[in-house]
Scaffold this active site. Structure first.
Site, PDB file in Angstrom:
ATOM      1  CB  SER A  28      -8.518   0.739   5.433  1.00  0.00           C
ATOM      2  OG  SER A  28      -9.201   1.944   5.231  1.00  0.00           O
ATOM      3  CB  SER A  87      -8.338   3.641   2.609  1.00  0.00           C
ATOM      4  OG  SER A  87      -7.464   3.023   3.542  1.00  0.00           O
ATOM      5  CE  LYS A  95      -3.982   1.985   2.497  1.00  0.00           C
ATOM      6  NZ  LYS A  95      -4.940   1.772   3.610  1.00  0.00           N
TER       7      LYS A  95
HETATM    8  N1  GLN Z   1     -13.247   4.205   5.997  1.00  0.00           N
HETATM    9  C1  GLN Z   1     -12.660   4.601   7.243  1.00  0.00           C
HETATM   10  C2  GLN Z   1     -12.238   6.044   7.164  1.00  0.00           C
HETATM   11  O1  GLN Z   1     -12.500   6.649   6.197  1.00  0.00           O
HETATM   12  C3  GLN Z   1     -11.515   3.692   7.592  1.00  0.00           C
HETATM   13  C4  GLN Z   1     -10.289   3.984   6.851  1.00  0.00           C
HETATM   14  C5  GLN Z   1      -9.130   3.138   7.254  1.00  0.00           C
HETATM   15  O2  GLN Z   1      -9.288   2.089   7.877  1.00  0.00           O
HETATM   16  N2  GLN Z   1      -7.955   3.589   6.909  1.00  0.00           N
HETATM   17  O3  GLN Z   1     -11.645   6.575   8.043  1.00  0.00           O
END
Ligand code: GLN
Length: 471
Positions: free
Chosen positions: A172, A148, A72
């Site tokens: 995410s 994400s 990532k």
């Molecule tokens: N969707 C969540 C957010 O927008 C989690 C994101 C994540 O786990 N990095 O914060």
């Protein structure tokens, strides 16, 4: 033989038997990426020459010897760009060091290959907040892969990566894994070093694997876990071989179904598919127990105070001076900061910084931040209580399958609700995994989430493996 479609476990067997070479895996991946990533857009960048160099000297006696792993784009890998899918870092930043997980992957023989697309600074659940490109779900290109870590999940599903690392602050890794039909594992908080992960919300972030099989996830966790003195929150915990118990079965295990997670907010097709998976676990010898996690309804609100608060502090380093692209023309220092940050950050990142700054501002910190910390304790206590009667907990991963692109663009709150099932594990610091269990009538993957007590990855993996083998 197209090696890109194989699991780590299968490839390792072929490598050890000298039936294939690491170079052949890279070649097949390059072919797959060149042919298919135009449609998927899972990669922000890749460097096959560097990967080939590493492949040429790969030590096949190591547990991940010769296995390429996608990373990532918020995890520092020496000599490679690390954009966090943000314009504030794009085209300028090259990592001067390896994150601990990268050092550990390399020490286990793995080859970092490719930088995976993500929501900017990991803020989002669709990967559409990437300022670089939009990743498409391999199961339906008109849909989001989730986020994400959408690039990390989509590439594994599209066989343009063997396995990848993602990061999980509120879901995410698990939510995109569910939307893409692969395995996604968030370790216990402190299990894996965060050193070299660009921080979003430091008390919630964990790095973990996206993979094709449960065993592959266990192999990667074996490689990346363990105490690290470069991360003050890293634990001095035992690091067992996470593959050791996979085949032990789950006879006598008590698995809890929390009523708050099986509400009418969950798409009935998902509930139906999960019930089939639950029956499979029951037939494999588990006892299914109804439980309650009473503070579940406050998880999203709590997270959206704590995560933005920590983000607003963490992202202050991107000021155009210490880190980040600098705005061109500036009359004075304040304008330099202002312009660099205004131009560099996308709208969701700005929203989070503003929310977080507000929640921490004098006079409001008691009202929001401190209160959220108290509710966080209640949520954590819910799990502690539940794990006195059950060994693991089963829930949906997401209330819907992969959404169409652009569905909630104008309604961030609606997008935040996509995380209702995943956030509590981060707030409580417990491990959680997403395992694909079926598809809906549009042929979109559905995952089940298995949660275990803090440092209970072994039981979680055992349950996940049993489910995977019996599906
Ligand atoms: N969707 C969540 C957010 O927008 C989690 C994101 C994540 O786990 N990095 O914060």
């Amino acid at each position: 033989m197209s090696l890109n479609t194989k699991s780590i476990t299968e490839l390792r067997k072929l490598l050890v038997n000298r039936e294939i070479t690491p170079l052949e895996i890279i070649n097949d991946l390059e072919q797959a990426i060149t042919a298919n990533d135009r449609k998927i857009n899972a990669y922000i960048s890749y460097d096959f020459d560097q990967a080939r160099k590493a492949a040429a000297s790969a030590d096949l006696s190591l547990p991940l010897g010769g296995i390429p792993i996608g990373i990532k784009d918020n995890i520092n890998t020496i000599g490679q760009p690390c954009t966090c899918a943000s314009q504030i870092l794009a085209d300028s930043y090259t990592s001067p060091y390896d994150a601990t997980v990268i050092t550990k992957l390399k020490a286990a023989g793995a080859i970092p290959l490719g930088r995976m697309n993500m929501d900017e600074f990991a803020m989002g659940s669709t990967t559409a907040n990437s300022s670089i490109k939009i990743t498409n779900n391999p199961h339906d290109l008109s849909r989001s892969p989730g986020g994400s870590s959408g690039g990390s999940a989509a590439a594994v599903a599209a066989h343009t990566a063997i396995a990848t690392l993602g990061s999980d602050t509120g879901g995410s890794i698990r939510q995109p894994a569910s939307h893409c039909g692969i395995i996604g594992l968030k370790p216990s908080y402190g299990r894996v070093s965060r050193y070299g992960l660009v921080a979003f919300a430091s008390s919630l972030d964990q790095i973990g694997p996206c993979s094709k099989t449960v065993k592959d996830a266990a192999l990667i966790l074996n490689a990346i876990c363990g105490h690290d003195e470069m991360d003050a929150t890293s634990l001095r915990a035992e690091t067992p071989d996470f593959t050791a118990n996979l085949t032990n079965g789950i006879k006598g295990l008590k698995l809890g179904l929390p009523k708050e997670y099986f509400s009418d907010q969950i798409d009935p097709n998902i509930t139906k598919t999960l019930n089939v998976a639950i029956d499979i676990l029951k037939n494999a010898g588990a006892e299914i127990v109804n439980i309650s996690l009473p503070h579940t309804q406050y998880a999203v609100a709590t997270y959206y105070i704590i995560a933005p608060a920590e983000a607003s502090s963490n992202l202050s380093r991107f000021d155009g001076i210490r880190y980040g692209n600098r705005a061109k023309q500036n009359s004075n220092l304040i304008n330099l900061y202002k312009d660099s940050r205004s131009q560099g950050f996308g709208s969701e990142v700005k929203r989070r910084i503003i929310l977080g700054t507000y929640a921490l501002s004098s006079g409001y910190d008691h009202k929001y931040y401190e209160k959220a910390q108290k509710v966080r304790t209640l949520i954590r206590n819910d799990f502690t209580t539940a794990f006195q009667t059950v060994d693991a907990i089963l829930t949906p991963v997401a209330p819907t399958t992969a959404p169409k692109h652009g569905l909630n663009t104008d309604n961030p709150l609606k997008e935040y609700l996509a995380d209702t099932c995943t956030i509590a594990a981060n707030l409580a610091g417990i491990p959680a995994i997403s395992v694909p269990v079926g598809k809906d009538e549009s042929n979109l993957p559905i995952g089940i989430q298995i949660l275990a007590p803090h440092l209970g990855e072994d039981i979680m993996l055992q349950t996940a493996h049993t489910l995977e083998q019996n599906l």
